[in-house]
Design an enzyme around this catalytic site. Structure first.
Site, PDB file in Angstrom:
ATOM      1  N   ASP A  30     -60.186  20.042  26.912  1.00  0.00           N
ATOM      2  CA  ASP A  30     -60.522  20.247  25.506  1.00  0.00           C
ATOM      3  C   ASP A  30     -61.338  21.518  25.304  1.00  0.00           C
ATOM      4  O   ASP A  30     -61.772  22.166  26.261  1.00  0.00           O
ATOM      5  CB  ASP A  30     -61.315  19.049  24.976  1.00  0.00           C
ATOM      6  CG  ASP A  30     -60.469  17.794  24.879  1.00  0.00           C
ATOM      7  OD1 ASP A  30     -59.280  17.906  24.534  1.00  0.00           O
ATOM      8  OD2 ASP A  30     -61.004  16.698  25.149  1.00  0.00           O
ATOM      9  N   TYR A  35     -62.999  15.558  38.278  1.00  0.00           N
ATOM     10  CA  TYR A  35     -63.828  16.184  37.246  1.00  0.00           C
ATOM     11  C   TYR A  35     -65.297  16.065  37.640  1.00  0.00           C
ATOM     12  O   TYR A  35     -65.713  15.085  38.264  1.00  0.00           O
ATOM     13  CB  TYR A  35     -63.639  15.494  35.897  1.00  0.00           C
ATOM     14  CG  TYR A  35     -62.387  15.870  35.152  1.00  0.00           C
ATOM     15  CD1 TYR A  35     -62.377  16.926  34.238  1.00  0.00           C
ATOM     16  CD2 TYR A  35     -61.203  15.162  35.347  1.00  0.00           C
ATOM     17  CE1 TYR A  35     -61.230  17.267  33.542  1.00  0.00           C
ATOM     18  CE2 TYR A  35     -60.046  15.496  34.656  1.00  0.00           C
ATOM     19  CZ  TYR A  35     -60.070  16.546  33.755  1.00  0.00           C
ATOM     20  OH  TYR A  35     -58.929  16.885  33.070  1.00  0.00           O
TER      21      TYR A  35
END
Length: 244
Positions: free
Chosen positions: A52, A110
């Site tokens: 994002d 992540y």
């Protein structure tokens, strides 16, 4: 025909995310433009993860199929030449034609970096999350133990599409205290939209004392986005690695 795999690093603060969004700055669009300049034909870039706006990458992977005599090493140099300083191609390889950056992936990792002191140096604003209040590290570890494994993560996703299965298996979660930072690392085959940021936001609520461990357990069981915590800011999130 050649199938070229690129390993990419980028500063997410300079983009509206990985995926193309009209003419807004995106990593995908910039790489596509760079490759198109080299091969003089339209090219579609497939990304392993759709990060994002504001999310960074140290190990994003993408691929494209193109009819060309240009070598993988020439793409490494050429794409770096035509893209901005906010994007770096660190590796370029020619793959079998059936390789796909997203669908061939076996796992993704992540990392979320959270500065945990009263103030954060302003030059970290785009590169770390920040919470100035005390966080109980032992409670974070209890949250970690609850979240590892196979669960329905409906409560921890934004804008869940009807055809998307919300069940995911988190293989590993590590939480480290490094100086004034708390560093969360998540490894799974795949993640839902904003899943890592919502998990971190929820864990922080528990560690702060605003919510209980039972609240987190109920959030998992309720399968309702309103049951979980906030979506923490994107600045601290990094796509670290894709395994194939």
């Amino acid at each position: 025909m050649k199938n070229i795999k690129l390993t990419v690093q980028y500063d997410g603060s300079k983009f509206y995310g990985w995926q193309k969004l009209n003419d807004l700055p995106s990593v995908q669009l910039e790489i596509e433009k760079a490759v198109t300049k080299m091969v003089h034909q339209p090219v579609k870039i497939n990304g392993a993860g759709r990060t994002d706006k504001g999310v960074h990458a140290k190990g994003q992977v993408c691929n494209f199929i193109v009819d060309t005599d240009i070598s993988a090493n020439q793409f490494l140099m050429g794409v770096n030449h035509f893209t901005s300083d906010s994007i770096v191609i660190v590796k370029s390889e020619e793959m079998d034609l059936d390789f796909h950056a997203r669908f061939s992936a076996k796992s993704k990792t992540y990392k979320y970096i959270l500065c945990n002191k009263y103030y954060m140096e302003p030059w970290f604003n785009d590169y770390k999350g920040h919470r100035k209040y005390y966080l109980d590290f032992d409670l974070l570890l209890k949250c970690r133990d609850m979240l590892i494994g196979k669960h329905d993560f409906t409560s921890f996703v934004n804008d869940l599409e009807e055809d998307i299965n919300p069940v995911r298996t988190i293989d590993e979660i590590t939480i480290e205290k490094i100086d004034d930072d708390i560093v969360f690392t998540f490894k799974a085959e795949s993640f839902l939209r904003n899943m890592v940021r919502i998990l971190v936001g929820s864990m922080v609520d528990v560690a702060r004392g605003r919510k209980s461990i039972d609240w987190l357990k109920n959030a998992l069981e309720n399968k309702d986005r309103q049951s979980a915590g906030i979506t923490i800011e994107p600045s601290g999130l990094y796509l670290m690695d894709i395994e194939y």
